[in-house]
Design a protein around this motif. Structure first.
Motif, PDB file in Angstrom:
ATOM      1  N   LEU A  85      44.419  21.040  19.668  1.00  0.00           N
ATOM      2  CA  LEU A  85      44.201  19.762  19.602  1.00  0.00           C
ATOM      3  C   LEU A  85      42.466  20.876  18.101  1.00  0.00           C
ATOM      4  CD1 LEU A  85      44.171  16.954  21.777  1.00  0.00           C
ATOM      5  CD2 LEU A  85      45.641  18.312  20.264  1.00  0.00           C
ATOM      6  N   PHE A  86      41.912  20.416  18.064  1.00  0.00           N
ATOM      7  CA  PHE A  86      40.743  20.565  16.746  1.00  0.00           C
ATOM      8  C   PHE A  86      39.179  20.233  17.715  1.00  0.00           C
ATOM      9  CE2 PHE A  86      41.887  16.220  16.377  1.00  0.00           C
ATOM     10  CZ  PHE A  86      41.238  15.200  16.668  1.00  0.00           C
ATOM     11  N   LEU A  87      39.030  20.604  17.356  1.00  0.00           N
ATOM     12  CA  LEU A  87      36.871  20.628  18.200  1.00  0.00           C
ATOM     13  C   LEU A  87      36.622  20.991  19.295  1.00  0.00           C
ATOM     14  CD1 LEU A  87      35.772  17.126  17.745  1.00  0.00           C
ATOM     15  CD2 LEU A  87      35.126  18.415  16.364  1.00  0.00           C
ATOM     16  N   ASN A  88      37.125  22.448  19.575  1.00  0.00           N
ATOM     17  CA  ASN A  88      38.049  23.534  20.452  1.00  0.00           C
ATOM     18  C   ASN A  88      37.655  24.624  19.645  1.00  0.00           C
ATOM     19  OD1 ASN A  88      37.895  24.492  23.086  1.00  0.00           O
ATOM     20  ND2 ASN A  88      40.174  24.396  22.425  1.00  0.00           N
ATOM     21  N   SER A 126      37.796  16.798  24.613  1.00  0.00           N
ATOM     22  CA  SER A 126      38.104  15.937  25.281  1.00  0.00           C
ATOM     23  C   SER A 126      37.084  15.923  25.920  1.00  0.00           C
ATOM     24  CB  SER A 126      39.000  17.291  26.390  1.00  0.00           C
ATOM     25  OG  SER A 126      40.050  17.745  25.705  1.00  0.00           O
ATOM     26  N   GLN A 127      35.867  16.270  26.231  1.00  0.00           N
ATOM     27  CA  GLN A 127      34.436  15.751  26.612  1.00  0.00           C
ATOM     28  C   GLN A 127      34.586  14.643  26.039  1.00  0.00           C
ATOM     29  OE1 GLN A 127      33.253  16.809  28.222  1.00  0.00           O
ATOM     30  NE2 GLN A 127      32.205  19.575  28.808  1.00  0.00           N
ATOM     31  N   MET A 128      34.810  14.207  24.788  1.00  0.00           N
ATOM     32  CA  MET A 128      34.590  12.619  24.306  1.00  0.00           C
ATOM     33  C   MET A 128      35.590  12.200  24.165  1.00  0.00           C
ATOM     34  SD  MET A 128      32.142  13.940  20.524  1.00  0.00           S
ATOM     35  CE  MET A 128      33.781  15.043  19.532  1.00  0.00           C
ATOM     36  N   LEU A 129      36.794  12.605  23.711  1.00  0.00           N
ATOM     37  CA  LEU A 129      37.739  11.542  23.951  1.00  0.00           C
ATOM     38  C   LEU A 129      38.213  11.244  24.947  1.00  0.00           C
ATOM     39  CD1 LEU A 129      39.148   9.920  22.161  1.00  0.00           C
ATOM     40  CD2 LEU A 129      41.113  11.804  21.176  1.00  0.00           C
ATOM     41  N   VAL A 130      38.286  12.032  26.678  1.00  0.00           N
ATOM     42  CA  VAL A 130      38.244  11.435  27.794  1.00  0.00           C
ATOM     43  C   VAL A 130      37.244  11.219  28.604  1.00  0.00           C
ATOM     44  CG1 VAL A 130      39.354  12.672  29.486  1.00  0.00           C
ATOM     45  CG2 VAL A 130      40.470  13.368  27.289  1.00  0.00           C
ATOM     46  N   ILE A 131      36.488  12.163  28.715  1.00  0.00           N
ATOM     47  CA  ILE A 131      35.511  11.856  29.672  1.00  0.00           C
ATOM     48  C   ILE A 131      33.949  11.282  29.013  1.00  0.00           C
ATOM     49  CG2 ILE A 131      33.783  13.071  30.720  1.00  0.00           C
ATOM     50  CD1 ILE A 131      36.440  14.832  31.156  1.00  0.00           C
ATOM     51  N   THR A 132      33.881  10.945  28.154  1.00  0.00           N
ATOM     52  CA  THR A 132      33.138   9.748  27.303  1.00  0.00           C
ATOM     53  C   THR A 132      33.128   8.769  27.505  1.00  0.00           C
ATOM     54  OG1 THR A 132      31.544  12.238  26.300  1.00  0.00           O
ATOM     55  CG2 THR A 132      30.849   9.967  25.831  1.00  0.00           C
ATOM     56  N   PHE A 188      15.286  13.368  22.272  1.00  0.00           N
ATOM     57  CA  PHE A 188      14.038  13.676  22.113  1.00  0.00           C
ATOM     58  C   PHE A 188      13.087  14.044  22.724  1.00  0.00           C
ATOM     59  CE2 PHE A 188       9.533  11.890  23.167  1.00  0.00           C
ATOM     60  CZ  PHE A 188       8.701  12.575  22.153  1.00  0.00           C
ATOM     61  N   GLN A 189      13.586  14.797  23.948  1.00  0.00           N
ATOM     62  CA  GLN A 189      13.131  15.980  25.150  1.00  0.00           C
ATOM     63  C   GLN A 189      13.739  16.946  25.401  1.00  0.00           C
ATOM     64  OE1 GLN A 189      10.804  14.741  27.139  1.00  0.00           O
ATOM     65  NE2 GLN A 189      10.350  12.933  25.794  1.00  0.00           N
ATOM     66  N   GLY A 190      14.869  17.105  24.423  1.00  0.00           N
ATOM     67  CA  GLY A 190      15.197  18.481  24.466  1.00  0.00           C
ATOM     68  C   GLY A 190      16.741  18.807  24.229  1.00  0.00           C
ATOM     69  N   SER A 191      17.843  17.591  25.065  1.00  0.00           N
ATOM     70  CA  SER A 191      19.403  17.381  25.175  1.00  0.00           C
ATOM     71  C   SER A 191      20.115  17.879  23.517  1.00  0.00           C
ATOM     72  CB  SER A 191      19.477  17.063  26.051  1.00  0.00           C
ATOM     73  OG  SER A 191      18.671  16.319  27.555  1.00  0.00           O
ATOM     74  N   PRO A 192      20.762  18.302  23.735  1.00  0.00           N
ATOM     75  CA  PRO A 192      21.348  19.421  22.854  1.00  0.00           C
ATOM     76  C   PRO A 192      22.267  18.049  22.271  1.00  0.00           C
ATOM     77  CG  PRO A 192      21.331  21.270  23.659  1.00  0.00           C
ATOM     78  CD  PRO A 192      21.002  19.944  24.592  1.00  0.00           C
ATOM     79  N   GLN A 193      22.594  17.649  20.696  1.00  0.00           N
ATOM     80  CA  GLN A 193      23.914  16.620  20.757  1.00  0.00           C
ATOM     81  C   GLN A 193      24.292  17.165  19.355  1.00  0.00           C
ATOM     82  OE1 GLN A 193      24.893  14.059  22.192  1.00  0.00           O
ATOM     83  NE2 GLN A 193      26.017  13.908  20.148  1.00  0.00           N
ATOM     84  N   THR A 194      25.719  18.157  19.256  1.00  0.00           N
ATOM     85  CA  THR A 194      25.852  19.366  18.442  1.00  0.00           C
ATOM     86  C   THR A 194      27.661  19.101  18.212  1.00  0.00           C
ATOM     87  OG1 THR A 194      25.266  21.027  17.030  1.00  0.00           O
ATOM     88  CG2 THR A 194      24.636  21.219  19.327  1.00  0.00           C
ATOM     89  N   PHE A 195      28.320  19.831  17.563  1.00  0.00           N
ATOM     90  CA  PHE A 195      29.195  20.264  17.343  1.00  0.00           C
ATOM     91  C   PHE A 195      29.352  21.778  17.382  1.00  0.00           C
ATOM     92  CE2 PHE A 195      31.388  16.353  15.830  1.00  0.00           C
ATOM     93  CZ  PHE A 195      31.282  15.163  17.110  1.00  0.00           C
ATOM     94  N   PRO A 215      28.367  17.806  21.995  1.00  0.00           N
ATOM     95  CA  PRO A 215      27.568  16.664  22.666  1.00  0.00           C
ATOM     96  C   PRO A 215      27.189  16.556  23.595  1.00  0.00           C
ATOM     97  CG  PRO A 215      29.939  16.450  22.101  1.00  0.00           C
ATOM     98  CD  PRO A 215      29.252  18.506  22.479  1.00  0.00           C
ATOM     99  N   ILE A 216      26.051  16.783  24.413  1.00  0.00           N
ATOM    100  CA  ILE A 216      25.626  16.714  25.850  1.00  0.00           C
ATOM    101  C   ILE A 216      24.854  15.523  26.044  1.00  0.00           C
ATOM    102  CG2 ILE A 216      23.976  17.269  27.215  1.00  0.00           C
ATOM    103  CD1 ILE A 216      24.721  20.440  25.943  1.00  0.00           C
ATOM    104  N   ALA A 217      23.843  15.269  25.113  1.00  0.00           N
ATOM    105  CA  ALA A 217      23.068  13.970  24.729  1.00  0.00           C
ATOM    106  C   ALA A 217      23.783  13.251  25.130  1.00  0.00           C
ATOM    107  CB  ALA A 217      21.299  13.540  23.502  1.00  0.00           C
ATOM    108  N   SER A 218      24.716  12.652  24.324  1.00  0.00           N
ATOM    109  CA  SER A 218      25.245  10.957  24.282  1.00  0.00           C
ATOM    110  C   SER A 218      26.314  11.537  25.185  1.00  0.00           C
ATOM    111  CB  SER A 218      27.074  11.433  23.031  1.00  0.00           C
ATOM    112  OG  SER A 218      27.543  12.496  22.642  1.00  0.00           O
TER     113      SER A 218
END
Length: 564
Positions: A85-88, A126-132, A188-195, A215-218
Motif C-alpha cells: 500500500l501507499f504512505l510507506n 497503518s499508523q493512521m488508518l489502523v492504529i490512530t 509546539f513542544q517538539g513532537s514531529p507531525q510529518t509524512f 505523524p507522531i503528534a496526532s
C-alpha cells in the motif's frame, strides 16, 4: 512532591468542567459545538444509514460487537498487505499473521499492547488508518457502553439510547476537539507531525543513527485522551519525540486522567435532580473519592519505593540522592516517573515514560495491582462500570450484615443481579491467573520469560493483567512476539473487554426493568463518607484475597530477596 501536587491541583477543576460537558453530550443537551457538529453528525448518519431510534439492550450490544468486528476485519487486512500500500516511505514489510491478530485485537479493545516496535513495524498508512483510527473508535465504544450503562441505571423506564448516535457524538464532540488541542501542544513542544521518511544523522559520538519521523503528534494526542496507550515509537513516551519536555509530560498525564474522571462526574449529574444546580452529585462524589483514595495509596507507595532506591546499590557505597533512576529519564526524575507510572495503570492507558521492568519490586507491584483491581478510575468509561460492580457488591454485603434490603438508586438488587455481578468481578482475575498458569507451565510460555525467579513471574503476571485490564503497558522483559504470547494475550484482551461489557449492560437492563422504590428509613445510605471507606475496604479485600498468593510469589518475594 510539588510536581505531583501541581498536576493533581490542575486536574481537579479540569475534570469537573469536562464532566459537565460530557453530561450534556451524553444526554443530548445543547453544547457550544452543536452548530457545527450537528451538520457533520447528520452527514455521517445519512451516509451510514443510521436511524436515531432507541435500541433495546440486545440491539445495543449487537451493534457494539458487530461494528467492532467489522473494524477488526478491515484493520487485519490492512496490516497483512501494508507493504503493497501507499504512505510507506520506509519500506515496512507485511506484518506476520499472529502478530497482526494480536495487534488488531489490541487496538480494537482499547488495550494497545504492542508486540512490535512501533516505528519499524508499521507503515504511516497503518499508523493512521489502523492504529490512530482505532484509538478513536475503541475509546468511543467504551464511552458509549458506559454512558448507556449509566442512563439505564438511573432511568425509571427501560431506556438505553442508540449505540451509533452515542458513538458518533463522543468522537465528534469530545475526542476530536480535545485531541486536536493536545496535538497542537505536542507539536509546539517538539513532537514531529510529518509524512517524511526517517532521517539518518551523524551523532556527536561519531556513529550513524536513524531518526524515526512520521505523524507522531496526532497519534500521541488520541493515545492519551482516549486512554489507549501504545506508541508511535517502540520506547513509547520515554522518547523525546513522543514526550519532548516536562510540559508535554504533564499534558500527557492530564490527558489520560481527564475523561475517565469526567465519566464519574457525568454519572453524578445523572443521579441528582435535574432542576438542582450542582458541581458534583453526592453519589458520584462517593465513587470519585473511593477511586482517589486507591489512587493516592498506590502513588504514595510507588513514590516512596522509588525514592528510597535499591538497597543493594546502597551497600556498594553508591549514593542514590535522586532515588532509583534505573530505567528513568533524567528529564522527569522519580516524582514525575512515579506519577506517570501510577496514572497510566490506574487510568489503564498503557503509555510509559519510564521502563516498568526496572522499577523496584514494591514500585512495580503498584502498577501491577492497579491493573489487577481495574477500578482505580480505569479506562474510558470501563473503569466506572467496573467500580459500579463493587458498589453493588458492597451494598449487598452491608445490607446482609444489618438486615436491610439491598437497594441502589431506587432499584432492588436481587439474586439474578448478584450472580451476574459476581461473575463479572471474577472474570478479570480468572483471565489473569489462568493464562499466567498456562504460560509458566508450558514450554512455549517459558521460552518467552527472560528473567529467572520472582521477577520472571512478575513479568508474566504483568503481561496478562495488562491485557485483561485493557491497559497495554508491559514490563518489557518478555520475548513476547511469538505464536504463544500473541494468541494468548489476544484472547485475554478480547475476553477482558467484551465479556465484562455484555454482563454489565445486562445487569443495568435488569435493574432498569424493576419497579422504582423511594428511599425510606431502612434504606442503606450510599452517598456518605462511611460508604466510601466501606467501598474501598471491599475493593482491597477482594483484590487481596484474589491476587495475594500470586503477588507473594512475584514482587513481594523479590522485595524480600533484595532486602535480605
Amino acid at each position: 512532591m510539588w510536581q505531583i501536587a501541581l498536576v493533581l491541583g490542575i486536574y481537579l477543576p479540569l475534570v469537573i468542567v469536562a464532566g459537565h460537558y460530557l453530561y450534556h453530550v451524553t444526554m443530548q443537551q445543547k453544547t457550544w459545538l452543536d452548530p457545527v457538529m450537528n451538520r457533520i453528525d447528520n452527514i455521517i448518519y445519512k451516509i451510514s444509514g443510521i436511524k436515531q431510534v432507541n435500541m433495546t439492550g440486545k440491539q445495543y450490544v449487537l451493534a457494539l460487537i458487530l461494528s467492532n468486528a467489522i473494524m477488526v476485519l478491515i484493520g487485519y487486512i490492512i496490516l497483512r498487505i501494508q507493504s503493497a500500500l501507499f504512505l510507506n516511505p520506509n519500506g515496512i514489510g507485511t506484518m506476520e499473521a499472529t502478530l497482526s491478530f494480536n495487534t488488531i485485537i489490541s487496538f480494537m479493545t482499547n488495550t494497545n499492547l504492542q508486540h512490535y516496535s512501533g516505528e519499524s513495524g508499521l507503515s504511516y498508512l497503518s499508523q493512521m488508518l489502523v492504529i490512530t483510527f482505532m484509538m478513536f473508535t475503541s475509546a468511543a465504544t467504551g464511552y458509549a457502553a458506559c454512558m448507556a450503562f449509566c442512563r439505564r441505571l438511573v432511568a425509571k423506564t427501560d431506556t438505553l439510547g442508540n449505540f451509533f448516535v452515542d458513538f458518533v457524538r463522543v468522537i465528534t464532540r469530545v475526542l476530536i476537539p480535545i485531541s486536536f488541542i493536545v496535538a497542537l501542544i505536542l507539536v509546539f513542544q517538539g513532537s514531529p507531525q510529518t509524512f517524511n521518511s526517517n532521517e539518518t544523522v551523524h551523532t556527536i559520538e561519531g556513529n550513524m543513527q536513524d531518526i524515526a519521523l512520521g505523524p507522531i503528534a496526532s497519534l500521541e494526542s488520541i493515545k492519551h485522551v482516549g486512554t489507549n496507550g501504545g506508541g508511535f515509537n517502540g520506547a513509547n513516551s520515554t522518547t523525546p519525540f513522543e514526550n519532548p519536555t516536562v510540559i508535554s509530560n504533564i499534558v500527557e498525564m492530564l490527558s489520560m486522567m481527564l475523561l475517565p474522571g469526567a465519566c464519574v462526574v457525568a454519572f453524578s449529574l445523572m443521579v441528582v435532580n435535574r432542576k438542582r444546580k450542582t458541581l458534583f452529585g453526592k453519589q458520584g462524589l462517593v465513587i470519585f473519592a473511593a477511586m482517589s483514595i486507591l489512587f493516592l495509596i498506590g502513588l504514595t507507595t510507588c513514590y516512596l519505593a522509588e525514592r528510597a532506591g535499591n538497597p543493594i546499590i546502597g551497600e556498594l557505597g553508591i549514593t542514590q540522592d535522586l532515588g532509583s533512576m534505573e530505567g528513568k529519564e533524567m528529564r522527569f526524575g522519580v516524582a514525575q516517573s512515579a506519577l506517570f507510572t501510577v496514572v497510566t495503570t490506574a487510568f489503564t492507558t498503557g503509555s510509559v515514560n519510564n521502563m516498568h521492568d526496572t522499577l523496584t519490586p514494591l514500585g512495580g507491584m503498584v502498577p501491577l495491582f492497579n491493573m489487577m483491581l481495574n477500578v482505580v478510575f480505569g479506562g474510558k468509561g470501563v473503569g466506572l462500570m467496573n467500580m459500579m460492580m463493587y458498589v453493588m457488591l458492597t451494598i449487598f454485603i452491608a445490607c446482609l450484615m444489618i438486615g436491610r434490603t439491598p437497594q441502589f438508586l431506587g432499584k432492588k438488587i436481587e439474586e439474578k443481579e448478584m450472580k451476574l455481578i459476581a461473575l463479572c468481578i471474577l472474570i478479570h482475575p480468572a483471565i489473569i491467573l489462568v493464562f499466567s498458569a498456562l504460560a509458566v507451565s508450558t514450554v512455549a510460555g517459558v521460552e518467552g520469560i527472560t528473567n529467572p525467579g520472582a521477577h520472571g513471574l512478575s513479568q508474566v503476571l504483568y503481561e496478562y493483567a495488562s491485557s485483561s485490564a485493557n491497559n497495554g503497558s508491559g514490563f518489557e522483559g518478555l520475548s513476547d512476539n511469538s505464536t504463544f504470547w500473541n494468541v494468548t494475550t489476544g484472547l485475554a484482551m478480547f475476553f477482558g473487554r467484551y465479556l465484562s461489557i455484555i454482563i454489565q449492560l445486562t445487569i443495568a437492563s435488569l435493574l432498569a426493568k424493576k419497579l422504582w422504590h423511594s428511599e425510606s428509613v431502612g434504606t442503606l445510605k450510599t452517598d456518605n463518607a462511611m460508604f466510601t471507606f466501606l467501598l474501598v475496604a471491599i475493593v482491597l479485600m477482594i483484590g487481596a484475597l484474589t491476587f495475594l498468593p500470586a503477588l507473594a510469589l512475584g514482587p513481594i518475594t523479590e522485595h524480600l530477596q533484595i532486602r535480605s
